[in-house]
Design a protein around this motif. Structure first.
Motif, short mmCIF file in Angstrom:
data_model
loop_
_atom_site.label_atom_id
_atom_site.label_comp_id
_atom_site.label_asym_id
_atom_site.label_seq_id
_atom_site.Cartn_x
_atom_site.Cartn_y
_atom_site.Cartn_z
N PRO A 1 -6.74 1.30 -3.94
CA PRO A 1 -6.82 2.18 -2.78
C PRO A 1 -5.48 2.31 -2.05
N ARG B 1 -7.00 2.75 -9.75
CA ARG B 1 -8.08 2.65 -8.77
C ARG B 1 -7.68 1.89 -7.51
N ILE C 1 1.43 2.66 -3.40
CA ILE C 1 0.33 3.50 -3.88
C ILE C 1 0.40 4.87 -3.18
N THR D 1 -6.69 7.50 -3.97
CA THR D 1 -6.26 6.69 -5.10
C THR D 1 -5.75 7.65 -6.17
N ARG E 1 0.84 -1.19 0.00
CA ARG E 1 0.00 0.00 0.00
C ARG E 1 0.88 1.25 0.00
#
Lengths: 338, 360
Positions: free
Chosen positions: B96, B94, B72, B101, B69
């Motif tokens: 998360p 997209r 991202i 996002t 994560r």
């Protein structure tokens, strides 16, 4: 994660669009006609049944193989009326134009709107023009609204309440041409193809079937979100299921190829000239025959039927005989990594 | 379509199913490690055709699913920088992060562009010399060579505003780590595209030391069923080995040129995998020689503290220990339009494939 702003996926015609419509628009505009959520609103004015619809067109690129934004703006609205069982009569149009947009392009677009309206037998009777500063819109956006008259006998087509087990599901030809024509026309992909949009007015094809006396139980044009979205919306919440045979679906070779490269499923790719029709089993053959007589229905085929099993769900038998579920698209279809 | 239709032939599929039924009646669990395989298996409805004793489980082969994560979050942080353009493959936008996002940053005005190749990202770098272009390099040995080409081309063409943010990983450490963790499987349907680059040698230890068969498979139904049959035959004979079913594409030695390019640009580093934790020498890091293209080194950015979701079983699912159905969030809180975990977002993710195609 809750979205606190509008994403592109909210406009894709799939699940996010649905949420937006239910949670914002219906919440405030709340009335029984809107709540039907049919392609066209069905009105009764002084004992005359009227179908009324509107749509805005923001297609990029504005010119693509098989059509342009003007042609789609007329065909899309005519089709929304026609699939409600109505005879389309009059359209309005609104233009939002970006400052600096070449007049010659505008003229090409307007001319193809006129041509398409003539083919469909509708008149464009009122309009509006707005020009916005450069950069405030992308070249040109077009809205069209349309009205048509509706025979009382055809009132139930939009809701599909008469659909019964054993009924056949028909489509008038190959799928996914429009979406793939648009994608290949976008320079960013650098794919040259021969794919043309299927963009066309379907009202004559539809009236050939409806006027023959065949009891059409349901119609919907499979546009954004593709065939799969129409089918899963149709099945949702019903006490019957849909059984689709992939072998009955026609997908052209170039479209198949492009879908393979990009990881798209043709069932979720947009069409602009395809109608999904549900008729009684005994009428299926003659429906196909009537469609075949029209150039827009040469490849019409039965793609499935209404079944008692798996209520509320659409199931597809894949080309190899396996089975899988048909669900709505969530967000935009994205190309995959590897 | 040539090269496709013959591998989707119904008759041939039925014949293979019959052969599979005859070949074994023992319970057998096979793992497909490639997200592309997971997708094909669900899309064609293969589980509905297989006899009950053959179970397929999905492994950690979806690149966006196994990435952290934090990756991202850091991409989102880059996207927020005013002079940065993010160039990314579509799958990532997209996924998360802890609080946002890329899709949402785009809606807020960040410049996030979906590209289909690293060369598109280089073109953007040339077109916008005043901007810094961060290319999100994600994927296994399959996509890593093209990221490496991006770096080499930028170097050759003197492009100074192109940066690679690498999350590239290699497949074999995850395949052995799974077994070390106690995941019980009887063989691997080994990834087709990864093996195209690496060749079949990378699975040798799995067959020799772990005694598990590996059959490198193509992506069509006939390919997958043939691979399953080959694995069953190996099991029946008790001779686990590495075999190539996808021989029309995969050569034992792989793509030597691509391997050289990978080696030129990247070195291995210890890397974090969702569900597996840190695996030694499993990630690809840009070498010192090309550090001026390394986004992590060249563009310092403040990243929000990573917040993992509670209750999400992505980790267990990626190990094949749990099925998406076992997750409390599956279909209730976590759906493709409102995903909690990466496995639900990527089209190759096990949860997404289950959600879309599985009848249970």
């Amino acid at each position: 994660m809750r979205h606190n702003q509008v994403l592109l996926g909210h406009g894709s015609g799939g699940k996010l669009s649905h949420d937006l419509i239910t949670n914002i628009f219906i919440k405030y505009f709340n009335n029984p006609i809107l709540k039907q959520q049919t392609d066209s609103a069905l009105l009764n004015i002084e004992n005359q049944h009227i179908a009324y619809t509107t749509d805005s067109y923001v297609v990029d690129p504005i010119f693509f193989p098989g059509g342009n934004i003007g042609k789609i703006a007329v065909a899309g609205t005519v089709n929304d009326l026609a699939v409600s069982g109505a005879k389309p009569l009059y359209l309005s149009t609104g233009f939002i134009i970006e400052e600096g947009f070449p007049l010659k392009y505008l003229e090409i677009i307007v001319k193809s709107m006129a041509d398409e309206a003539e083919k469909a037998g509708v008149l464009i009777v009122t309009g509006d023009t707005k020009v916005v500063d450069k950069g405030k819109c992308d070249k040109v956006f077009i809205n069209t609204s349309g009205i048509g008259v509706l025979n009382e006998k055809l009132l139930d087509i939009s809701s599909g309440v008469n659909i019964g087990i054993g009924d056949k599901i028909i489509i008038n030809g190959r799928i996914a041409d429009h979406g793939m024509a648009i994608l290949s026309a976008r320079n960013e992909l650098n794919i040259r193809s021969t794919i043309e949009s299927d963009c066309a007015c379907l009202n004559h094809l539809i009236s050939a079937v409806v006027d023959s006396g065949i009891n059409v139980k349901f119609m919907r044009d499979a546009t954004r979100g593709g065939l799969a979205t129409v089918l899963s919306e149709l099945a949702s919440g019903k006490n019957y299921g849909l059984s689709i045979d992939e072998a009955g679906l026609i997908v052209s070779e170039p479209v198949k190829g492009m879908c393979e490269i990009l990881g798209f499923d043709p069932m979720y790719v947009a069409n602009e000239g395809k109608v999904v029709m549900i008729v009684d089993e005994k009428d299926a053959r003659s429906t196909i025959k009537l469609m075949n007589d029209n150039p827009l229905g040469r490849e019409a085929s039965i793609i499935g039927e209404i079944v008692g099993e798996h209520p509320g769900k659409g199931w597809i038998t894949t080309g190899i005989g396996g089975k899988r579920i048909i669900d709505m698209l969530a967000g935009e279809q994205l190309p995959r990594i590897c | 379509m040539k090269y496709i239709d013959e591998y989707r032939d119904r008759e041939l599929v039925l014949k293979l199913i019959e052969q599979i039924k005859k070949a074994s009646s023992k319970p057998i669990t096979l793992m497909e490690v490639c997200g592309g395989h997971t997708m094909s298996i669900q899309k064609f409805g293969i589980p509905s055709l297989l006899p009950k004793n053959i179970k397929l489980v999905s492994g950690p082969g979806c690149p966006v699913c196994v990435s952290s994560r934090k990756y991202i979050d850091q991409s989102v942080a880059y996207a927020k920088l005013p002079d940065v353009i993010i160039a990314t493959y579509g799958d990532l936008i997209r996924i998360p992060g802890s609080s946002s996002t890329l899709d949402e940053e785009k809606a807020k005005g960040a410049d996030v562009r979906i590209v289909y190749s690293v060369l598109d990202a280089l073109k953007i770098a040339q077109d916008y010399p005043e901007k810094r272009i961060v290319f999100l390099g994600i994927g296994f040995e399959t996509t890593a060579p093209s990221s490496a080409v991006g770096v080499l081309n930028a170097h050759k063409q003197g492009i100074t505003n192109f940066f690679l943010f690498s999350s590239h990983k290699i497949m074999p450490p995850a395949m052995t780590a799974l077994i070390d963790e106690g995941v019980k499987i009887d063989g691997y349907i080994a990834p087709g595209h990864v093996s195209t680059i690496t060749g079949s040698g990378i699975y040798k230890d799995i067959a020799d030391i772990y005694k598990l068969g590996c059959v490198i498979s193509g992506f069509e139904p006939v390919d997958l069923l043939r691979s399953i049959l080959m694995l069953i035959k190996q099991l029946e004979k008790g001779e686990p080995k590495v075999e190539i079913e996808y021989s029309r594409v995969v050569k034992p030695e792989g793509n030597i040129k691509a391997q050289q390019i990978l080696d030129e640009v990247f070195e291995l580093k210890d890397d974090w995998w969702r569900g597996l934790g840190i695996l030694p020498k499993s990630g690809m890091k840009i070498r010192e020689l090309y550090k001026e293209y390394d986004a992590e080194l060249m563009i310092p950015v403040e990243v929000e503290p990573t917040r993992e979701d509670k209750g999400c079983l992505c980790g267990e699912i990626l190990k094949g220990l749990k099925n998406p159905k076992n997750c409390k969030l599956f279909k209730k809180v976590c759906t493709p339009s409102d995903p909690v975990g990466a496995c639900m977002v990527s089209h190759e993710g096990a949860c997404n494939a289950y959600y879309r195609f599985n009848k249970e």
